[in-house]
Design a protein around this motif. Structure first.
Motif, PDB file in Angstrom:
ATOM      1  N   TRP A 150       0.815  -1.210   0.000  1.00 43.78           N
ATOM      2  CA  TRP A 150       0.000   0.000   0.000  1.00 43.78           C
ATOM      3  C   TRP A 150       0.850   1.263   0.000  1.00 43.78           C
ATOM      4  O   TRP A 150       0.616   2.192  -0.783  1.00 43.78           O
ATOM      5  CB  TRP A 150      -0.940  -0.004   1.205  1.00 43.78           C
ATOM      6  CG  TRP A 150      -1.857   1.184   1.234  1.00 43.78           C
ATOM      7  CD1 TRP A 150      -3.031   1.331   0.556  1.00 43.78           C
ATOM      8  CD2 TRP A 150      -1.655   2.408   1.947  1.00 43.78           C
ATOM      9  NE1 TRP A 150      -3.577   2.560   0.813  1.00 43.78           N
ATOM     10  CE2 TRP A 150      -2.752   3.256   1.664  1.00 43.78           C
ATOM     11  CE3 TRP A 150      -0.661   2.877   2.791  1.00 43.78           C
ATOM     12  CZ2 TRP A 150      -2.880   4.534   2.198  1.00 43.78           C
ATOM     13  CZ3 TRP A 150      -0.772   4.152   3.332  1.00 43.78           C
ATOM     14  CH2 TRP A 150      -1.867   4.968   3.035  1.00 43.78           C
ATOM     15  N   GLN A 151       1.827   1.329   0.899  1.00 42.12           N
ATOM     16  CA  GLN A 151       2.639   2.540   1.016  1.00 42.12           C
ATOM     17  C   GLN A 151       3.444   2.796  -0.257  1.00 42.12           C
ATOM     18  O   GLN A 151       3.555   3.941  -0.716  1.00 42.12           O
ATOM     19  CB  GLN A 151       3.559   2.429   2.230  1.00 42.12           C
ATOM     20  CG  GLN A 151       2.793   2.395   3.542  1.00 42.12           C
ATOM     21  CD  GLN A 151       3.647   1.965   4.720  1.00 42.12           C
ATOM     22  OE1 GLN A 151       4.699   1.357   4.542  1.00 42.12           O
ATOM     23  NE2 GLN A 151       3.206   2.282   5.923  1.00 42.12           N
ATOM     24  N   THR A 152       3.998   1.729  -0.824  1.00 39.27           N
ATOM     25  CA  THR A 152       4.747   1.888  -2.068  1.00 39.27           C
ATOM     26  C   THR A 152       3.822   2.335  -3.190  1.00 39.27           C
ATOM     27  O   THR A 152       4.183   3.213  -3.990  1.00 39.27           O
ATOM     28  CB  THR A 152       5.437   0.563  -2.446  1.00 39.27           C
ATOM     29  OG1 THR A 152       6.322   0.178  -1.393  1.00 39.27           O
ATOM     30  CG2 THR A 152       6.233   0.713  -3.730  1.00 39.27           C
ATOM     31  N   TYR A 153       2.632   1.747  -3.258  1.00 40.42           N
ATOM     32  CA  TYR A 153       1.679   2.139  -4.302  1.00 40.42           C
ATOM     33  C   TYR A 153       1.362   3.631  -4.211  1.00 40.42           C
ATOM     34  O   TYR A 153       1.311   4.328  -5.240  1.00 40.42           O
ATOM     35  CB  TYR A 153       0.388   1.319  -4.179  1.00 40.42           C
ATOM     36  CG  TYR A 153      -0.598   1.575  -5.294  1.00 40.42           C
ATOM     37  CD1 TYR A 153      -0.583   0.810  -6.449  1.00 40.42           C
ATOM     38  CD2 TYR A 153      -1.537   2.606  -5.192  1.00 40.42           C
ATOM     39  CE1 TYR A 153      -1.468   1.060  -7.490  1.00 40.42           C
ATOM     40  CE2 TYR A 153      -2.427   2.861  -6.223  1.00 40.42           C
ATOM     41  CZ  TYR A 153      -2.389   2.081  -7.367  1.00 40.42           C
ATOM     42  OH  TYR A 153      -3.272   2.337  -8.391  1.00 40.42           O
ATOM     43  N   GLN A 154       1.137   4.124  -2.997  1.00 39.87           N
ATOM     44  CA  GLN A 154       0.803   5.542  -2.837  1.00 39.87           C
ATOM     45  C   GLN A 154       1.947   6.447  -3.276  1.00 39.87           C
ATOM     46  O   GLN A 154       1.716   7.585  -3.697  1.00 39.87           O
ATOM     47  CB  GLN A 154       0.442   5.833  -1.370  1.00 39.87           C
ATOM     48  CG  GLN A 154      -0.713   5.027  -0.823  1.00 39.87           C
ATOM     49  CD  GLN A 154      -1.975   5.156  -1.655  1.00 39.87           C
ATOM     50  OE1 GLN A 154      -2.289   6.241  -2.150  1.00 39.87           O
ATOM     51  NE2 GLN A 154      -2.703   4.063  -1.822  1.00 39.87           N
ATOM     52  N   SER A 155       3.179   5.971  -3.177  1.00 43.78           N
ATOM     53  CA  SER A 155       4.330   6.809  -3.490  1.00 43.78           C
ATOM     54  C   SER A 155       4.714   6.776  -4.968  1.00 43.78           C
ATOM     55  O   SER A 155       5.593   7.526  -5.381  1.00 43.78           O
ATOM     56  CB  SER A 155       5.540   6.356  -2.657  1.00 43.78           C
ATOM     57  OG  SER A 155       6.048   5.123  -3.135  1.00 43.78           O
TER      58      SER A 155
ATOM     59  N   ASN B 234      10.930   1.546   1.636  1.00 42.64           N
ATOM     60  CA  ASN B 234       9.541   1.428   2.069  1.00 42.64           C
ATOM     61  C   ASN B 234       9.247   2.313   3.269  1.00 42.64           C
ATOM     62  O   ASN B 234       8.151   2.868   3.403  1.00 42.64           O
ATOM     63  CB  ASN B 234       9.203  -0.028   2.402  1.00 42.64           C
ATOM     64  CG  ASN B 234       9.143  -0.930   1.192  1.00 42.64           C
ATOM     65  OD1 ASN B 234       9.215  -2.144   1.302  1.00 42.64           O
ATOM     66  ND2 ASN B 234       9.019  -0.345   0.011  1.00 42.64           N
TER      67      ASN B 234
ATOM     68  N   GLU C 271       8.888   5.753   1.872  1.00 44.17           N
ATOM     69  CA  GLU C 271       7.627   5.833   1.136  1.00 44.17           C
ATOM     70  C   GLU C 271       6.439   5.968   2.079  1.00 44.17           C
ATOM     71  O   GLU C 271       5.475   6.673   1.784  1.00 44.17           O
ATOM     72  CB  GLU C 271       7.462   4.597   0.254  1.00 44.17           C
ATOM     73  CG  GLU C 271       8.437   4.537  -0.921  1.00 44.17           C
ATOM     74  CD  GLU C 271       8.490   3.169  -1.573  1.00 44.17           C
ATOM     75  OE1 GLU C 271       9.023   3.078  -2.694  1.00 44.17           O
ATOM     76  OE2 GLU C 271       8.006   2.195  -0.970  1.00 44.17           O
ATOM     77  N   SER C 272       6.512   5.303   3.234  1.00 42.07           N
ATOM     78  CA  SER C 272       5.403   5.356   4.189  1.00 42.07           C
ATOM     79  C   SER C 272       5.211   6.748   4.763  1.00 42.07           C
ATOM     80  O   SER C 272       4.107   7.108   5.190  1.00 42.07           O
ATOM     81  CB  SER C 272       5.641   4.350   5.320  1.00 42.07           C
ATOM     82  OG  SER C 272       6.724   4.760   6.150  1.00 42.07           O
ATOM     83  N   HIS C 273       6.264   7.547   4.802  1.00 41.34           N
ATOM     84  CA  HIS C 273       6.163   8.909   5.318  1.00 41.34           C
ATOM     85  C   HIS C 273       5.806   9.904   4.219  1.00 41.34           C
ATOM     86  O   HIS C 273       5.052  10.849   4.453  1.00 41.34           O
ATOM     87  CB  HIS C 273       7.483   9.328   5.972  1.00 41.34           C
ATOM     88  CG  HIS C 273       7.782   8.612   7.250  1.00 41.34           C
ATOM     89  ND1 HIS C 273       7.146   8.896   8.446  1.00 41.34           N
ATOM     90  CD2 HIS C 273       8.646   7.600   7.534  1.00 41.34           C
ATOM     91  CE1 HIS C 273       7.593   8.105   9.406  1.00 41.34           C
ATOM     92  NE2 HIS C 273       8.516   7.309   8.879  1.00 41.34           N
TER      93      HIS C 273
ATOM     94  N   LEU D 235       4.456   9.187   0.931  1.00 42.00           N
ATOM     95  CA  LEU D 235       3.201   8.836   0.261  1.00 42.00           C
ATOM     96  C   LEU D 235       2.979   9.673  -1.002  1.00 42.00           C
ATOM     97  O   LEU D 235       1.859  10.098  -1.311  1.00 42.00           O
ATOM     98  CB  LEU D 235       2.011   8.988   1.220  1.00 42.00           C
ATOM     99  CG  LEU D 235       1.994   8.062   2.434  1.00 42.00           C
ATOM    100  CD1 LEU D 235       0.803   8.366   3.317  1.00 42.00           C
ATOM    101  CD2 LEU D 235       1.984   6.598   2.008  1.00 42.00           C
TER     102      LEU D 235
END
Length: 577
Positions: A94-99, A397, A400-402, A404
């Protein structure tokens, strides 16, 4: 299962045609079954659509959806198993997709899909999927629909991916989860073929029930065959037994392999204890063995990574400067009693990006590049190899989570990187001034923001985390980054050659004094779509459509004017069109 899926992934007939088709295609392949009702529904959808279009899809969606639900309920024993797999995949990506960069529909393009899928399997399993090997930071790279296992076993999904690519629609998060689940299922299912061979080599039939001790023999045989890959002898029982006997007596890894297999079997017994009769002696059908093998195949990458970490520890002991590089002569001068002897040739090291040549003429081995190189892929199958886990994927990752988002300001990334820790880096810390300068320079090339998935930021991460993040070497030929490329080539230097190289480098060279000495300004945006050049015909058609729209609007305006004129009792001329 269908109700759980509907809640989790917002299943709706109102989903766009192509998105739904990818979703159905993925789960049709995932079911791996030819139930007549499902095939009929898919046939209706395909037959009523012209090549390259989905005109008949809307009519067949309800039929396909109903058949899909029935198929999945029949296939999945325990309705929560598939839902749990999908939830785990979404949580991981999810986090990678958002980024990742998105198109106008909010979906990711084919290059971003490639990045996402490669990242997932490298991080979760240590799998290097054939067709999704490292792209060597080149603009021309393979895509997910070219993965050999999909082309061989999931042509429906391949066609759907190609259609999404042709239409520039991209994949939604739901599409990406479904596709990864399909690919993961296909790869794990391949283990059944090797398991049958393991049965045969131990003189068992896949139709008979095995006692626990017999199953242990079969499972260890499976792991031996899996580790040997294409070099394994699949026909001779005598050769296989001799090989296992020798491995048990001389290999220091054998006890760990047996322990890994033993744990998988007993974890399976614990998980299924409520389904077994405690008053009857345990016996195992082929289906039981297959469930255990699926666990072994899925968890092998993370299990074997412990050996990768031991190897990395020995390499780091030779890194006196703590910069992630080792003088070449030290790399070759391991004592005889060392656990690891590094024997890869200079040609190999150079081509895979693990060799650093300085302006002073000194040669060094990059630890992170060596660890992620193809020579450390220790097991393989027809469709993938198992390699050391790329620790940089975990760090990326976290960023990316931060963030997004596909990019961020250099100030924000500097703040995040200062507080990002790894196995070799403690946080918080202060980064050198040169690192701040480089990050701002990257941002200056991209309108003030740093693309997270570009080559320059990967280079920056290499210097920030030199023991985890590989240097983004631009490979001349991406095939050199695959294990199969080196299978028939000499990559090992003999002991005599290593001793000669050590003698030539008897005078210890000095390490590079500054990070800027190992910096290249070449940029590649691996996850960004390359703009497509439009043909003269497409531009002409677009012009004609725009002209037609303009004339239509003009006609409507003049028509309203005419009506207005009549209402006032004035005579107006007929419209010319």
């Amino acid at each position: 299962w269908a109700q759980a899926l509907s809640k989790k992934y917002r299943w709706s007939v109102r989903t766009s045609a192509r998105s739904t088709w990818i979703y159905l295609a993925a789960y049709f392949q995932l079911a791996m079954v030819s139930l007549p009702s499902f095939v009929l529904a898919v046939s209706v959808a395909v037959a009523s659509a012209a090549p390259g279009s989905f005109r008949g899809h809307a009519v067949a969606v309800e039929e396909v959806k109903e058949s899909l639900q029935q198929t999945m309920q029949a296939m999945l024993q325990g309705q929560g198993s598939m839902s749990k797999q999908l939830e785990d995949i979404e949580k991981s990506i999810w986090q990678t997709y958002q980024s990742l960069p998105k198109n106008e529909a909010g979906h990711i393009g084919s290059r971003a899909v490639r990045y996402l899928v490669h990242n997932y399997f490298a991080k979760e399993h240590g799998w290097l999927i054939k067709g999704l090997e490292p792209h060597g930071h080149q603009d021309n790279m393979s895509e997910v629909h070219e993965v050999s296992i999909l082309q061989d076993k999931a042509p429906l999904l391949v066609e759907s991916l190609l259609e999404a690519r042709r239409s520039d629609r991209g994949l939604s998060l739901t599409d990406a989860v479904a596709m990864i689940a399909t690919l993961e299922r296909l790869i794990v299912d391949e283990a059944s073929t090797l398991l049958r061979v393991a049965y045969t080599l131990n003189s068992f039939s896949s139709t008979q029930e095995l006692q626990e001790s017999e199953l242990h023999e079969v499972l260890t045989s499976y792991l031996v065959l899996f580790e040997m890959g294409q070099k394994a002898n699949l026909n001779s029982k005598d050769v296989h037994r001799a090989l296992k006997s020798r491995a048990a007596s001389v290999s220091h890894n054998w006890p760990f392999l047996v322990e890994f297999e033993y744990d998988a079997l007993h974890n399976y017994l614990f998980a299924s204890k409520n389904k077994r009769n405690p008053f009857v002696r345990e016996s195992f059908a082929f289906e039981d063995a297959l469930r255990i093998v699926e666990t072994l195949a899925g968890g092998y990458g993370k299990w074997q990574n412990a050996e990768c970490q031991q190897m990395k520890s020995e390499l780091m002991d030779m890194d006196e400067e703590g910069k992630g590089i080792i003088p070449l002569h030290k790399f070759y001068s391991q004592p005889e009693n060392a656990d690891y002897h590094f024997t890869e040739s200079q040609e190999y090291l150079d081509k895979v990006g693990a060799l650093q040549q300085t302006e002073r003429g000194n040669a060094y081995v990059r630890i992170a590049n060596y660890m992620t190189g193809p020579s450390n892929c220790i097991a393989s199958s027809s469709y993938y190899s198992v390699c050391c886990l790329n620790e940089c994927e975990v760090l990326m990752n976290e960023l990316e989570s931060h963030v997004l988002a596909p990019s961020a300001s250099p100030e924000r990334l500097l703040g995040l990187a200062r507080n990002l820790s790894s196995a070799t880096v403690d946080a918080p810390r202060q980064l050198p001034n040169v690192m701040e300068e480089k990050l701002h320079a990257i941002a200056a090339r991209h309108d003030g923001e740093v693309p997270l998935h570009g080559r320059l930021f990967a280079q920056w991460m290499h210097h920030a985390f030199p023991h985890e993040c590989p240097y983004p070497h631009i490979a001349e030929d991406t095939s050199i980054l695959t294990p199969t490329h080196w299978m028939d080539q000499k990559i090992v230097v003999s002991k005599t050659e290593r001793e000669e190289l050590v003698e030539l480098s008897s005078e210890t060279p000095k390490a590079p004094e500054d990070l800027v000495l190992d910096w290249s300004e070449e940029e590649v945006l691996a996850a960004h779509q390359t703009p497509k050049s439009k043909s003269f015909l497409s531009r002409s058609l677009r012009f004609v459509m725009q002209l037609g729209l303009l004339l239509g609007l003009l006609r409507m305006v003049l028509g309203n004017w005419q009506l207005l004129g009549f209402s006032r009792g004035k005579k107006t001329a007929d419209l010319p069109f």
